[in-house]
Design an enzyme around this catalytic site. Structure first.
Site, PDB file in Angstrom:
ATOM      1  N   HIS A  48      12.790   8.266  15.696  1.00  0.00           N
ATOM      2  CA  HIS A  48      13.247   9.519  16.309  1.00  0.00           C
ATOM      3  C   HIS A  48      14.769   9.500  16.493  1.00  0.00           C
ATOM      4  CE1 HIS A  48       9.124  11.035  17.127  1.00  0.00           C
ATOM      5  NE2 HIS A  48       8.885   9.750  16.925  1.00  0.00           N
ATOM      6  N   HIS A  52      15.723  14.757  13.809  1.00  0.00           N
ATOM      7  CA  HIS A  52      14.446  14.175  13.393  1.00  0.00           C
ATOM      8  C   HIS A  52      13.267  15.100  13.668  1.00  0.00           C
ATOM      9  CE1 HIS A  52      14.393  13.273  17.720  1.00  0.00           C
ATOM     10  NE2 HIS A  52      13.077  13.284  17.591  1.00  0.00           N
ATOM     11  N   ASP A  54       9.293  15.440  15.003  1.00  0.00           N
ATOM     12  CA  ASP A  54       8.142  14.890  15.730  1.00  0.00           C
ATOM     13  C   ASP A  54       6.898  15.364  15.005  1.00  0.00           C
ATOM     14  OD1 ASP A  54       9.924  14.055  17.663  1.00  0.00           O
ATOM     15  OD2 ASP A  54       8.978  15.148  19.313  1.00  0.00           O
ATOM     16  N   HIS A  58       3.073  11.629  17.120  1.00  0.00           N
ATOM     17  CA  HIS A  58       4.000  11.137  18.145  1.00  0.00           C
ATOM     18  C   HIS A  58       3.328  11.101  19.533  1.00  0.00           C
ATOM     19  CE1 HIS A  58       7.699  10.204  20.085  1.00  0.00           C
ATOM     20  NE2 HIS A  58       8.057  11.418  20.420  1.00  0.00           N
ATOM     21  N   HIS A 162       5.580  18.946  24.440  1.00  0.00           N
ATOM     22  CA  HIS A 162       5.175  18.165  23.263  1.00  0.00           C
ATOM     23  C   HIS A 162       3.671  18.273  23.010  1.00  0.00           C
ATOM     24  CE1 HIS A 162       9.072  15.890  23.387  1.00  0.00           C
ATOM     25  NE2 HIS A 162       8.837  15.832  22.098  1.00  0.00           N
ATOM     26  N   GLU A 174      14.071  17.915  16.504  1.00  0.00           N
ATOM     27  CA  GLU A 174      14.989  17.627  17.607  1.00  0.00           C
ATOM     28  C   GLU A 174      16.306  17.098  17.071  1.00  0.00           C
ATOM     29  OE1 GLU A 174      11.601  16.663  20.977  1.00  0.00           O
ATOM     30  OE2 GLU A 174      12.164  15.092  19.568  1.00  0.00           O
TER      31      GLU A 174
HETATM   32 ZN   LIG Z   1      10.125  14.837  20.775  1.00  0.00          ZN
END
Ligand SMILES: [Zn+2]
Length: 212
Positions: A48, A52, A54, A58, A162, A174
């Site tokens: 991460h 990047h 997710d 994750h 999330h 992100e």
């Molecule tokens: Zn995240």
């Protein structure tokens, strides 16, 4: 000619990392200047790091991994919306006011964009509330991006944003650098490294202006 915006942070030893995540290390493995035939570098970084993706894996064991994300989720129409600097907890009403309606892929340009100029990690970044995450899932958004290293409130009791997004297979991007990008509609090209079986991956993320 279309205009391109590179939203990816440069990966260097100085890159800001999320507290608790591995630091970035780029170490010479071979150097021509040192008598080697070639230049080769050893990379040490977390999945991460910087700009990047997710993947659902994750936060959810058994869920989709980053290499299993269909390219059609990661490439296509996207909208950049601007949230005023007064907004830190981004709720559904803030998204509506910013013009998120109808976007398939949504990139949030917030007060966070100013934080890239700071030398260290900042805890007071703008984040998506659980209610806003639920709203985006209901709206059918497939991908959400934000301009800092997490979409979640720092030190949140529960990672509701999330869990809500990834639980619905909404991809999170992100670490976007949106400083140079005016709000509006674009084509997104988001290509995470094909790290097999992993929870996330650094990505080269680009916006292309739409043909008039
Ligand atoms: Zn995240």
């Amino acid at each position: 000619m279309p205009e391109y915006f590179d939203l990816s942070l440069p990966i260097t030893d100085e890159l800001i990392t999320y507290p608790g995540d591995p630091e970035v290390r780029l170490q010479p493995h071979a150097r021509i200047a040192a008598g080697d035939d070639v230049n080769v570098t050893t990379l040490s970084l977390g999945s991460h790091t910087g700009t990047h993706i997710d993947a659902p894996r994750h936060f959810i064991d058994g869920a989709r991994t980053v290499d299993a994300l269909p390219l059609e989720w990661l490439i296509g129409p996207a909208r950049v919306v601007e949230l005023p600097p007064t907004v830190r907890a981004i709720g559904p009403e803030d998204l509506r006011a910013a013009g998120s309606e109808g976007a398939q892929r949504l990139l949030l340009r917030t007060r966070n964009s100013r934080l890239w100029a700071e030398s260290g990690f900042r805890e007071d970044f703008a984040y998506l509330t659980g209610a806003a995450a639920t709203h985006l899932v209901a709206e059918g958004v497939k991908l959400v991006g934000i301009d800092y290293l997490s979409i979640e409130q720092f030190d949140a009791q529960q990672p509701v944003a999330h869990r809500t997004l990834l639980g619905a297979e909404v991809i999170i991007v992100e670490g976007l650098d949106l400083r140079a990008v005016p709000a509006g509609d674009y084509e997104l090209i988001c290509l995470p490294l094909r790290l097999a079986g992993l929870d996330g991956a650094p990505a080269r993320v680009v916006l292309r202006s739409m043909a008039p």
